[in-house]
Design a protein around this motif. Structure first.
Motif, PDB file in Angstrom:
ATOM      1  N   UNK A 357      33.470  34.912  42.693  1.00 48.29           N
ATOM      2  CA  UNK A 357      32.709  36.144  43.508  1.00 48.29           C
ATOM      3  C   UNK A 357      33.034  37.391  42.846  1.00 48.29           C
ATOM      4  N   UNK A 358      34.089  37.793  42.174  1.00 50.27           N
ATOM      5  CA  UNK A 358      34.173  39.206  41.610  1.00 50.27           C
ATOM      6  C   UNK A 358      33.259  39.177  40.533  1.00 50.27           C
ATOM      7  N   UNK A 359      33.044  38.074  39.729  1.00 53.78           N
ATOM      8  CA  UNK A 359      32.193  38.022  38.551  1.00 53.78           C
ATOM      9  C   UNK A 359      30.752  38.260  39.132  1.00 53.78           C
ATOM     10  N   UNK A 360      30.218  37.526  40.150  1.00 56.68           N
ATOM     11  CA  UNK A 360      29.248  37.674  40.803  1.00 56.68           C
ATOM     12  C   UNK A 360      28.772  39.186  40.946  1.00 56.68           C
ATOM     13  N   UNK A 361      29.810  39.918  41.779  1.00 54.00           N
ATOM     14  CA  UNK A 361      29.723  41.107  42.229  1.00 54.00           C
ATOM     15  C   UNK A 361      29.367  41.973  41.055  1.00 54.00           C
ATOM     16  N   UNK A 362      30.358  42.032  40.108  1.00 57.17           N
ATOM     17  CA  UNK A 362      30.161  42.874  38.872  1.00 57.17           C
ATOM     18  C   UNK A 362      28.754  42.589  38.234  1.00 57.17           C
ATOM     19  N   UNK A 363      28.191  41.485  38.272  1.00 55.62           N
ATOM     20  CA  UNK A 363      26.845  41.459  37.370  1.00 55.62           C
ATOM     21  C   UNK A 363      25.611  41.375  38.285  1.00 55.62           C
ATOM     22  N   UNK A 364      25.955  41.615  39.690  1.00 52.84           N
ATOM     23  CA  UNK A 364      24.940  41.590  40.334  1.00 52.84           C
ATOM     24  C   UNK A 364      23.744  42.688  40.110  1.00 52.84           C
ATOM     25  N   UNK A 365      22.564  42.539  39.820  1.00 51.86           N
ATOM     26  CA  UNK A 365      21.655  43.607  39.611  1.00 51.86           C
ATOM     27  C   UNK A 365      21.007  44.285  40.885  1.00 51.86           C
ATOM     28  N   UNK A 366      20.808  43.586  41.672  1.00 55.51           N
ATOM     29  CA  UNK A 366      20.137  43.886  43.096  1.00 55.51           C
ATOM     30  C   UNK A 366      20.848  43.535  44.255  1.00 55.51           C
ATOM     31  N   UNK A 372      29.949  40.979  49.556  1.00 52.73           N
ATOM     32  CA  UNK A 372      29.987  41.351  47.962  1.00 52.73           C
ATOM     33  C   UNK A 372      31.476  41.707  47.735  1.00 52.73           C
ATOM     34  N   UNK A 373      32.243  41.627  48.618  1.00 49.87           N
ATOM     35  CA  UNK A 373      33.763  42.172  48.314  1.00 49.87           C
ATOM     36  C   UNK A 373      34.698  40.978  48.200  1.00 49.87           C
ATOM     37  N   UNK A 374      35.394  40.705  47.013  1.00 48.18           N
ATOM     38  CA  UNK A 374      35.992  39.564  46.917  1.00 48.18           C
ATOM     39  C   UNK A 374      37.321  39.707  47.422  1.00 48.18           C
ATOM     40  N   UNK A 375      37.715  40.804  48.067  1.00 47.26           N
ATOM     41  CA  UNK A 375      39.123  40.827  48.566  1.00 47.26           C
ATOM     42  C   UNK A 375      39.263  40.002  49.888  1.00 47.26           C
ATOM     43  N   UNK A 376      40.615  39.672  50.070  1.00 41.58           N
ATOM     44  CA  UNK A 376      40.708  38.578  51.058  1.00 41.58           C
ATOM     45  C   UNK A 376      40.821  39.302  52.269  1.00 41.58           C
ATOM     46  N   UNK A 377      39.939  38.804  53.218  1.00 37.79           N
ATOM     47  CA  UNK A 377      39.833  39.323  54.536  1.00 37.79           C
ATOM     48  C   UNK A 377      40.351  38.105  55.709  1.00 37.79           C
ATOM     49  N   UNK A 378      41.167  38.561  56.414  1.00 30.54           N
ATOM     50  CA  UNK A 378      41.847  37.349  57.306  1.00 30.54           C
ATOM     51  C   UNK A 378      40.798  37.274  58.490  1.00 30.54           C
ATOM     52  N   UNK A 379      40.081  36.361  58.727  1.00 30.16           N
ATOM     53  CA  UNK A 379      38.820  36.266  59.823  1.00 30.16           C
ATOM     54  C   UNK A 379      39.697  36.376  61.370  1.00 30.16           C
ATOM     55  N   UNK A 380      39.100  37.106  62.145  1.00 33.41           N
ATOM     56  CA  UNK A 380      39.819  37.393  63.519  1.00 33.41           C
ATOM     57  C   UNK A 380      39.178  36.107  64.402  1.00 33.41           C
TER      58      UNK A 380
END
Length: 380
Positions: A357-366, A372-380
């Protein structure tokens, strides 16, 4: 680096004695093939810097003859004993007559609410059955994202030099890329030495010891492989346990070797999908996956290369499906048992998919994704 020092790419032809050196840098050549929508395949074996790329296939067909059909092959998660599909490169692109690669309809992302519902139902089922495991995979997709796929792929591949890295496109499968740490089968043509691995169990840090749940998952996969071998009269040797790392996570692994000169496709299909990608009991787990997930397509199946020196197949994981015009769907799964907690399992899929996901985000043109954020997020 995926590109060799001369900035050129080597292209293996259908004739194993001929090798082509392309004039364009490898990334540019991959981009040209994608833009022209021609069937192609790019791959790199674990730990090897020399990368071969198949462009403009002479044939996209079925691997029927192991001794003569050389190229890149792929098979879906659920197969009924059929031979895998194979991309065979051509010697003369002027004589090429294959269909172009179109875009496919991508599935939507798995929302946490649905994920929680399904994981809870699977855990309750295995509690009632007093055991078992089902590998449930979530989808992370953005049908609108426009990504520089060649740059993204090379970025992703460079992060995992010890995996089998692949990118291919065909009319029937669409476009795929991945980096698999799991060897399904390797057989050397000259010695008939057969190698595979039992890879199961996941930890997200470097300090924890392997717990009962992970060891049980791993032991089941090992027993499954040995039982398949025994059913074909193959006597196998099992190495000691080791850790195999993939980014920030690690898996428990036993390597298994044997000698076998019989037909390889029936063995591949007997092993795939492995319990590490389906569950145990396997048939019951596959039924539950089909019911809850729907169609996995090629994820969890296998990809590989058949050449005069032998055959090497890897499980199709840490992978994604993408379209030329834009959009992608990546897959990340984990083994669900009676002890599984949805939030913990969700975080495991976050860890497994983080680099991709980080690689996708880094090379997304639009960018258009809500994810977009590859950081971990604990769902509520």
């Amino acid at each position: 680096m995926l590109q060799n020092p001369q900035g050129k790419m080597h292209l293996k032809s259908a004739n194993p004695k001929k090798t082509f050196v392309m004039k364009h840098p490898l990334k540019e050549s991959v981009g040209n093939a994608l833009r022209r929508r021609v069937p192609m395949a790019l791959y790199a074996f674990p730990g090897i810097d020399e990368h071969y790329c198949f462009f403009e296939a002479a044939t996209v067909g079925t691997l029927n003859d192991e001794e003569h059909d050389f190229g890149f092959f792929y098979a879906p998660f659920i197969n009924k004993g059929e031979a895998p599909r194979i991309i065979i490169p051509c010697d003369n692109t002027d004589s090429m007559s294959v269909d172009s690669v179109g875009d496919i309809r991508l599935p939507v992302s798995t929302e946490f609410g649905l994920y929680k519902e399904h994981v809870s139902a699977i855990a309750a089922h295995h509690m009632a059955q007093s055991g078992g495991k089902t590998v449930y995979a979530r989808r992370i997709s953005d049908p609108e994202a426009v990504v520089d796929w060649p740059s993204m792929a090379f970025d992703y591949f460079s992060a995992f030099p010890d995996t089998f890295r692949f990118m291919f496109a065909t009319p029937d499968a669409g476009c795929w890329l991945g980096a698999s740490p799991e060897l399904l089968i390797r057989r050397d043509a000259s010695s008939s030495l057969l190698t595979t691995m039992a890879l199961a169990g996941t930890l997200r840090d470097n300090t924890s010891e392997w717990d009962e749940k992970n060891i049980e998952e791993h032991d089941y996969v090992t027993r499954f492989i040995l039982d398949v071998f025994a059913s074909l009269g193959i006597e196998a040797a099992v190495s000691g346990a080791e850790d195999v790392r993939f980014g920030s996570i690690r898996h428990l692994c036993h390597r298994i070797t044997a000698h076998y000169s019989g037909p390889i496709i029936p063995l591949l299909n007997a092993l795939s999908p492995t319990p590490a990608l389906s569950g145990s009991p396997r048939a019951e787990a596959i039924d539950m996956i089909s019911l809850l997930e729907g169609h996995r397509s090629l994820y969890g199946g296998y990809v590989g290369v058949n050449s005069p020196s032998g055959i090497r197949a890897f499980v199709n994981l840490r992978s994604m499906n993408f379209n030329h015009k834009g959009g992608y769907c990546l897959y990340a799964g984990g083994g669900i048992t009676s002890l599984s907690q949805p939030s913990d399992e969700w975080l495991e899929t976050e860890a497994k998919s983080a680099v991709l996901r980080r690689c996708i985000s880094a090379h997304t043109i639009n960018p258009s994704s809500a994810y977009p954020n590859p950081a971990y997020e604990t769902p509520s």
